[in-house]
Design an enzyme around this catalytic site. Structure first.
Site, PDB file in Angstrom:
ATOM      1  N   GLU A  32       9.112   5.176 -22.027  1.00 32.39           N
ATOM      2  CA  GLU A  32       8.268   5.667 -20.946  1.00 32.39           C
ATOM      3  C   GLU A  32       7.356   4.563 -20.443  1.00 32.39           C
ATOM      4  OE1 GLU A  32       8.175  10.449 -21.726  1.00 32.39           O
ATOM      5  OE2 GLU A  32       6.575   9.295 -22.663  1.00 32.39           O
ATOM      6  N   CYS A  86       8.399   3.280 -32.546  1.00 34.65           N
ATOM      7  CA  CYS A  86       7.359   2.408 -33.083  1.00 34.65           C
ATOM      8  C   CYS A  86       7.535   2.288 -34.587  1.00 34.65           C
ATOM      9  CB  CYS A  86       5.981   2.999 -32.762  1.00 34.65           C
ATOM     10  SG  CYS A  86       4.620   1.871 -33.124  1.00 34.65           S
ATOM     11  N   CYS A 112       0.624   5.510 -37.015  1.00 41.96           N
ATOM     12  CA  CYS A 112      -0.763   5.892 -36.760  1.00 41.96           C
ATOM     13  C   CYS A 112      -0.823   7.406 -36.576  1.00 41.96           C
ATOM     14  CB  CYS A 112      -1.291   5.169 -35.522  1.00 41.96           C
ATOM     15  SG  CYS A 112      -1.224   3.365 -35.691  1.00 41.96           S
ATOM     16  N   CYS A 119      -2.904   8.091 -22.944  1.00 41.80           N
ATOM     17  CA  CYS A 119      -2.834   7.174 -24.078  1.00 41.80           C
ATOM     18  C   CYS A 119      -2.489   7.926 -25.365  1.00 41.80           C
ATOM     19  CB  CYS A 119      -4.190   6.499 -24.216  1.00 41.80           C
ATOM     20  SG  CYS A 119      -4.176   5.097 -25.293  1.00 41.80           S
TER      21      CYS A 119
END
Length: 391
Positions: free
Chosen positions: A115, A135, A139, A368
């Site tokens: 994206e 990723c 996190c 975000c």
């Protein structure tokens, strides 16, 4: 350094199927482009001139058809068309938010998707680009981090995101038209899917192309690379890219940061900060941006704000406070606005800029920490991915 929990997912980057057919020129550095021209029989002296001409056609004018490159001889254009292509990743879908944020779902080789988000503001237009499919990091507050790493993007796939956004914005200059210095796409942030410093070479090559003054010509001060703190690569980033740096900091004690940003177990706060102190000098950058996501009752106390100010003392910095962008199944809540403002006030009074980032594109999951490709949302099996990539 031992750790009680995995720092990164135990996955392998699956190699792409060897490219078949003509070589794609997008993403080749100038030396690689020269090598490619010499390999098809162009005399080296002539090839050097052709590199400059091709570079301008591809990256300044945004031309994809060799036949349109009118300052090249017809037979040379035909030879280029036989051996090369100028190809970008494919836009699968585009969503436009109520606030005019655009989110593109982009398909790359192997059928995988990433994206890309364009955020228009009064004084700038920022493109948030991805560096990996998925990723390696885990996190706990990040939706993208719940998606396993599939592979690194190539330099062409990274700079291709900038080019396809310029296509969509209609921003390539028109030959013969008056020069227009207005930039709809004025800034690039490597804050999309992936950890850019775990794909260093491709990110560096893509950003060198984006910064080249004879092409897309973005200033290095308009490119920001965001890292969760891959300490060994930070000095390399200063020396070989020289762009601005943002750090996903998010906590003021190792105990909390270990949970939020597990890479902290490998390179803790003290190690990270000692490396960051050198970055502005090495890269000739003005300051480092510390990104700090505001999580209710986790990292948002006055004591956290005071610790943060003390920790970054001596580092030219600004602190971006990011209200947590919630996603389905998220284990955290956004801090209350009164709490965020009180936190910002402590930082501001200590002499640091502490803007509170306005959430953008939340209605289309473009904010975000919300990016996660539709393909991977559907949870492809390992066997499917392997079949597509020819493993």
């Amino acid at each position: 350094m031992g750790a009680s929990a995995p720092i990164t997912q135990d996955v392998m980057t699956i190699p792409r199927k060897a490219a078949e057919g003509p070589l794609n020129l997008v993403g080749l550095t100038r030396p690689a482009l020269l090598e490619a021209l010499v390999a098809i029989g162009t005399p080296e002296k002539q090839a050097r001139m052709r590199v400059n001409q091709l570079w301008q056609w591809i990256y300044h004018w945004g031309v994809r058809d060799f036949a349109q490159m009118t300052n090249l001889a017809k037979d040379f254009r035909a030879k280029l068309a036989e051996n090369f292509v100028i190809a970008l990743p494919e836009i699968v879908s585009k969503q436009v938010s109520d606030d005019s944020t655009r989110k593109y779902l982009v398909r790359i080789a192997g059928g995988h998707e990433v994206e890309v988000v364009y955020i228009p503001e009064a004084d700038r237009g920022t493109l948030c680009i991805s560096s990996q499919v998925g990723c390696t990091l885990t996190c706990s507050f990040c939706h993208t981090g719940t998606q396993k790493l599939v592979r690194n993007l190539t330099a062409g796939e990274i700079v291709g995101q900038v080019m396809l956004a310029r296509d969509d914005l209609g921003e390539w200059p028109v030959p013969g038209a008056p020069k227009d210095e207005t930039r709809l796409l004025s800034n690039v942030v490597l804050m999309g899917m992936g950890e850019p410093l775990y794909n260093f070479d491709n990110v560096r090559d893509a950003m060198k192309i984006a910064m080249d003054p004879e092409g897309i010509s973005l200033s290095r001060r308009r490119i920001t690379l965001s890292t969760s703190g891959v300490v060994p690569e930070i000095a390399k980033c200063a020396e070989e890219i020289g762009c601005l740096l943002a750090v996903s900091f998010h906590a003021t004690t190792d105990e909390t940061r270990d949970k939020l940003v597990p890479i902290n177990k490998r390179w803790n706060i003290e190690t990270l900060l000692s490396t960051l102190k050198e970055y502005p000098r090495l890269s000739n950058s003005e300051r480092i941006t510390f990104e700090y996501v505001m999580l209710k009752d986790v990292n948002d106390s006055d004591a956290d704000a005071r610790r943060l100010v003390k920790l970054i003392s001596g580092i030219p910095a600004k602190i971006n406070l990011i209200p947590f962008n919630e996603w389905p199944g998220a284990p955290y809540q956004r801090s209350d606005w009164t709490r965020i403002k009180a936190f910002a006030d402590i930082i501001y009074k200590a002499g640091y800029a502490s803007p509170i980032r306005t959430p953008r594109g939340e209605d289309i999951m473009a904010a975000c920490g919300q990016l996660k490709s539709a393909t991977e949302r559907a949870r492809k099996s390992r066997a499917q991915i392997a079949a597509e990539t020819g493993l």
